[in-house]
Motif scaffolding. Structure first.
Motif, PDB file in Angstrom:
ATOM      1  N   PRO A 103       5.427  -2.142  15.854  1.00 46.50           N
ATOM      2  CA  PRO A 103       5.465  -0.904  15.070  1.00 46.50           C
ATOM      3  C   PRO A 103       4.464  -0.876  13.905  1.00 46.50           C
ATOM      4  CG  PRO A 103       7.683  -1.612  15.549  1.00 46.50           C
ATOM      5  CD  PRO A 103       6.774  -2.716  15.981  1.00 46.50           C
ATOM      6  N   MET A 104       4.035  -2.049  13.438  1.00 47.88           N
ATOM      7  CA  MET A 104       3.024  -2.054  12.370  1.00 47.88           C
ATOM      8  C   MET A 104       1.770  -1.301  12.828  1.00 47.88           C
ATOM      9  SD  MET A 104       4.139  -3.552   9.665  1.00 47.88           S
ATOM     10  CE  MET A 104       2.629  -3.810   8.793  1.00 47.88           C
ATOM     11  N   ALA A 105       1.392  -1.469  14.078  1.00 45.69           N
ATOM     12  CA  ALA A 105       0.231  -0.755  14.610  1.00 45.69           C
ATOM     13  C   ALA A 105       0.523   0.734  14.712  1.00 45.69           C
ATOM     14  CB  ALA A 105      -0.162  -1.321  15.970  1.00 45.69           C
ATOM     15  N   LEU A 106       1.754   1.104  15.059  1.00 40.85           N
ATOM     16  CA  LEU A 106       2.101   2.521  15.168  1.00 40.85           C
ATOM     17  C   LEU A 106       1.980   3.237  13.827  1.00 40.85           C
ATOM     18  CD1 LEU A 106       5.162   2.327  17.585  1.00 40.85           C
ATOM     19  CD2 LEU A 106       2.860   3.164  18.094  1.00 40.85           C
ATOM     20  N   PHE A 107       2.284   2.545  12.749  1.00 44.57           N
ATOM     21  CA  PHE A 107       2.134   3.161  11.423  1.00 44.57           C
ATOM     22  C   PHE A 107       0.670   3.489  11.142  1.00 44.57           C
ATOM     23  CE2 PHE A 107       6.458   1.979  10.666  1.00 44.57           C
ATOM     24  CZ  PHE A 107       6.899   2.857   9.694  1.00 44.57           C
ATOM     25  N   HIS A 108      -0.230   2.796  11.814  1.00 41.09           N
ATOM     26  CA  HIS A 108      -1.665   3.061  11.636  1.00 41.09           C
ATOM     27  C   HIS A 108      -2.062   4.426  12.200  1.00 41.09           C
ATOM     28  CE1 HIS A 108      -5.654   1.743  10.595  1.00 41.09           C
ATOM     29  NE2 HIS A 108      -6.094   2.048  11.795  1.00 41.09           N
ATOM     30  N   LEU A 109      -1.196   5.054  12.990  1.00 43.70           N
ATOM     31  CA  LEU A 109      -1.450   6.404  13.496  1.00 43.70           C
ATOM     32  C   LEU A 109      -1.306   7.458  12.399  1.00 43.70           C
ATOM     33  CD1 LEU A 109       0.483   6.289  16.887  1.00 43.70           C
ATOM     34  CD2 LEU A 109      -1.982   6.587  16.600  1.00 43.70           C
ATOM     35  N   ILE A 110      -0.573   7.140  11.352  1.00 41.38           N
ATOM     36  CA  ILE A 110      -0.326   8.095  10.269  1.00 41.38           C
ATOM     37  C   ILE A 110      -1.548   8.108   9.348  1.00 41.38           C
ATOM     38  CG2 ILE A 110       1.238   8.723   8.396  1.00 41.38           C
ATOM     39  CD1 ILE A 110       3.376   6.978   9.861  1.00 41.38           C
ATOM     40  N   PRO A 111      -2.182   9.280   9.157  1.00 44.32           N
ATOM     41  CA  PRO A 111      -3.448   9.334   8.410  1.00 44.32           C
ATOM     42  C   PRO A 111      -3.461   8.647   7.043  1.00 44.32           C
ATOM     43  CG  PRO A 111      -3.067  11.417   9.506  1.00 44.32           C
ATOM     44  CD  PRO A 111      -1.825  10.579   9.718  1.00 44.32           C
ATOM     45  N   PRO A 112      -2.461   8.816   6.166  1.00 36.54           N
ATOM     46  CA  PRO A 112      -2.546   8.126   4.869  1.00 36.54           C
ATOM     47  C   PRO A 112      -2.574   6.602   5.011  1.00 36.54           C
ATOM     48  CG  PRO A 112      -0.872   9.839   4.752  1.00 36.54           C
ATOM     49  CD  PRO A 112      -1.302   9.732   6.194  1.00 36.54           C
ATOM     50  N   VAL A 113      -1.848   6.074   5.995  1.00 35.03           N
ATOM     51  CA  VAL A 113      -1.843   4.627   6.210  1.00 35.03           C
ATOM     52  C   VAL A 113      -3.193   4.182   6.750  1.00 35.03           C
ATOM     53  CG1 VAL A 113      -0.782   2.740   7.515  1.00 35.03           C
ATOM     54  CG2 VAL A 113       0.641   4.566   6.567  1.00 35.03           C
ATOM     55  N   ARG A 114      -3.712   4.904   7.732  1.00 39.63           N
ATOM     56  CA  ARG A 114      -5.004   4.570   8.330  1.00 39.63           C
ATOM     57  C   ARG A 114      -6.113   4.611   7.274  1.00 39.63           C
ATOM     58  NH1 ARG A 114      -5.047   8.139  12.258  1.00 39.63           N
ATOM     59  NH2 ARG A 114      -6.006   9.712  10.941  1.00 39.63           N
ATOM     60  N   ASP A 115      -6.107   5.642   6.448  1.00 40.08           N
ATOM     61  CA  ASP A 115      -7.140   5.770   5.424  1.00 40.08           C
ATOM     62  C   ASP A 115      -6.994   4.710   4.335  1.00 40.08           C
ATOM     63  OD1 ASP A 115      -8.045   7.913   6.880  1.00 40.08           O
ATOM     64  OD2 ASP A 115      -7.129   9.425   5.576  1.00 40.08           O
ATOM     65  N   LEU A 116      -5.759   4.371   4.006  1.00 40.53           N
ATOM     66  CA  LEU A 116      -5.514   3.351   2.990  1.00 40.53           C
ATOM     67  C   LEU A 116      -6.047   1.997   3.447  1.00 40.53           C
ATOM     68  CD1 LEU A 116      -4.115   2.833   0.225  1.00 40.53           C
ATOM     69  CD2 LEU A 116      -2.098   2.166   1.528  1.00 40.53           C
ATOM     70  N   ALA A 117      -5.914   1.704   4.723  1.00 35.09           N
ATOM     71  CA  ALA A 117      -6.373   0.420   5.255  1.00 35.09           C
ATOM     72  C   ALA A 117      -7.890   0.266   5.159  1.00 35.09           C
ATOM     73  CB  ALA A 117      -5.931   0.266   6.707  1.00 35.09           C
ATOM     74  N   SER A 118      -8.619   1.374   5.213  1.00 34.98           N
ATOM     75  CA  SER A 118     -10.077   1.288   5.163  1.00 34.98           C
ATOM     76  C   SER A 118     -10.649   1.645   3.788  1.00 34.98           C
ATOM     77  CB  SER A 118     -10.682   2.211   6.227  1.00 34.98           C
ATOM     78  OG  SER A 118     -10.297   3.544   5.974  1.00 34.98           O
ATOM     79  N   MET A 119      -9.786   1.953   2.834  1.00 41.37           N
ATOM     80  CA  MET A 119     -10.211   2.372   1.504  1.00 41.37           C
ATOM     81  C   MET A 119     -10.499   1.175   0.603  1.00 41.37           C
ATOM     82  SD  MET A 119      -7.962   5.171  -0.549  1.00 41.37           S
ATOM     83  CE  MET A 119      -7.654   6.205   0.866  1.00 41.37           C
ATOM     84  N   ARG A 120     -11.467   1.334  -0.256  1.00 41.18           N
ATOM     85  CA  ARG A 120     -11.728   0.316  -1.269  1.00 41.18           C
ATOM     86  C   ARG A 120     -10.905   0.661  -2.504  1.00 41.18           C
ATOM     87  NH1 ARG A 120     -16.640  -2.902  -0.863  1.00 41.18           N
ATOM     88  NH2 ARG A 120     -17.589  -2.400   1.101  1.00 41.18           N
ATOM     89  N   ILE A 121     -10.196  -0.313  -3.005  1.00 39.87           N
ATOM     90  CA  ILE A 121      -9.363  -0.117  -4.192  1.00 39.87           C
ATOM     91  C   ILE A 121     -10.214  -0.406  -5.422  1.00 39.87           C
ATOM     92  CG2 ILE A 121      -7.264  -0.831  -5.385  1.00 39.87           C
ATOM     93  CD1 ILE A 121      -6.767   0.511  -2.660  1.00 39.87           C
ATOM     94  N   VAL A 122     -10.254   0.554  -6.320  1.00 40.26           N
ATOM     95  CA  VAL A 122     -10.998   0.402  -7.567  1.00 40.26           C
ATOM     96  C   VAL A 122     -10.019  -0.049  -8.645  1.00 40.26           C
ATOM     97  CG1 VAL A 122     -12.424   1.572  -9.280  1.00 40.26           C
ATOM     98  CG2 VAL A 122     -12.579   2.243  -6.869  1.00 40.26           C
TER      99      VAL A 122
END
Length: 192
Positions: A105-124
Motif C-alpha cells: 500500500p505504500m506504493a498505492l499512496f504514491h498515486l495520490i498527487p500531493p504524496v507523489r509531488d512531495l516525494a520529488s520536492m526539494r525541502i527548503v
C-alpha cells in the motif's frame, strides 16, 4: 476455539505459515514489483521508499528481492543460533515475505498527487509548507501505518517461525530489521 477475523489480521501467523505464506508472499511480491515499476516508486531499503535514478524493471525486482531475502536470512540464521526448535527455511522465508505484503500500500499512496509531488520536492529549510504539501505530509503519516504494521508482522513472523522469546527474539529482530535495512540500502545503492 475460533479465532475472530480481527485477531487473524493482527496475528496471521497462527493461521498461515510455510508454503501457503510463501505462495501468498510471492504473489504479493509480483504485484508490488509491478506496481512500483509502473509508479516509479523504489524500495531503497526495508524502511525507505522514494524515487531513484535507475528505473529499469530488473532494478525493482532486485530491490524487492533484497528487502525480502536479507532480513529473512538474518532471521533464519538467528533462529538456527538461538532456538532449540527445528527451524524450517520455508517457514521463515514465507512468513517474512507474507509480512512484507503490508508494504505494497505504500506504493498505492504514491498515486495520490500531493504524496507523489512531495516525494520529488526539494525541502527548503525554514520554508513554511503549503496546504498542498501539508496534505501530502499527512497522507504519508497515514501510509506509515502500513510500515508499522509490517514491522509488527515481521516481529510475529520471527517469533512464530523460529520459536524465539525474550532477549533472543529482540536481538534477532532488531538486527534483522534495522541492521538489514542499512545493509539493504547499501546493496540496493550499488544498482543505481
Amino acid at each position: 476455539m475460533k479465532t475472530s477475523g480481527l485477531k487473524k489480521w493482527l496475528h496471521p501467523f497462527r493461521q498461515i505459515a510455510g508454503y501457503e505464506a510463501l505462495g501468498w508472499g510471492l504473489a504479493g511480491l509480483i504485484v508490488s514489483t509491478a506496481l512500483c515499476y509502473w509508479l516509479k516508486w523504489h524500495y531503497h531499503g526495508l524502511l525507505h521508499f522514494g524515487p531513484a535514478p535507475n528505473n529499469a524493471w530488473w532494478c525493482y525486482l532486485i530491490e524487492h528481492l533484497t528487502v525480502w531475502l536479507l532480513p529473512a536470512t538474518v532471521f533464519y540464521i538467528g533462529g538456527l543460533i538461538f532456538s532449540r526448535s527445528r527451524i524450517r527455511p520455508v517457514d521463515v522465508f514465507g512468513t517474512v515475505l507474507f509480512a512484507e505484503m503490508l508494504l505494497t500500500p505504500m506504493a498505492l499512496f504514491h498515486l495520490i498527487p500531493p504524496v507523489r509531488d512531495l516525494a520529488s520536492m526539494r525541502i527548503v529549510p525554514g520554508a513554511v509548507p503549503s496546504a498542498y504539501q501539508l496534505t501530502g505530509i499527512w497522507l504519508m503519516l497515514v501510509a506509515s501505518v502500513f510500515v508499522v504494521g509490517c514491522m509488527i508482522w515481521l516481529f510475529q513472523a520471527l517469533q512464530v517461525s523460529c520459536n524465539l522469546k525474550g532477549w533472543k527474539l529482540w536481538c534477532v529482530y532488531l538486527l534483522g530489521t534495522f541492521g538489514a535495512d542499512v545493509a539493504c540500502r547499501y546493496i540496493i545503492g550499488l544498482f543505481y
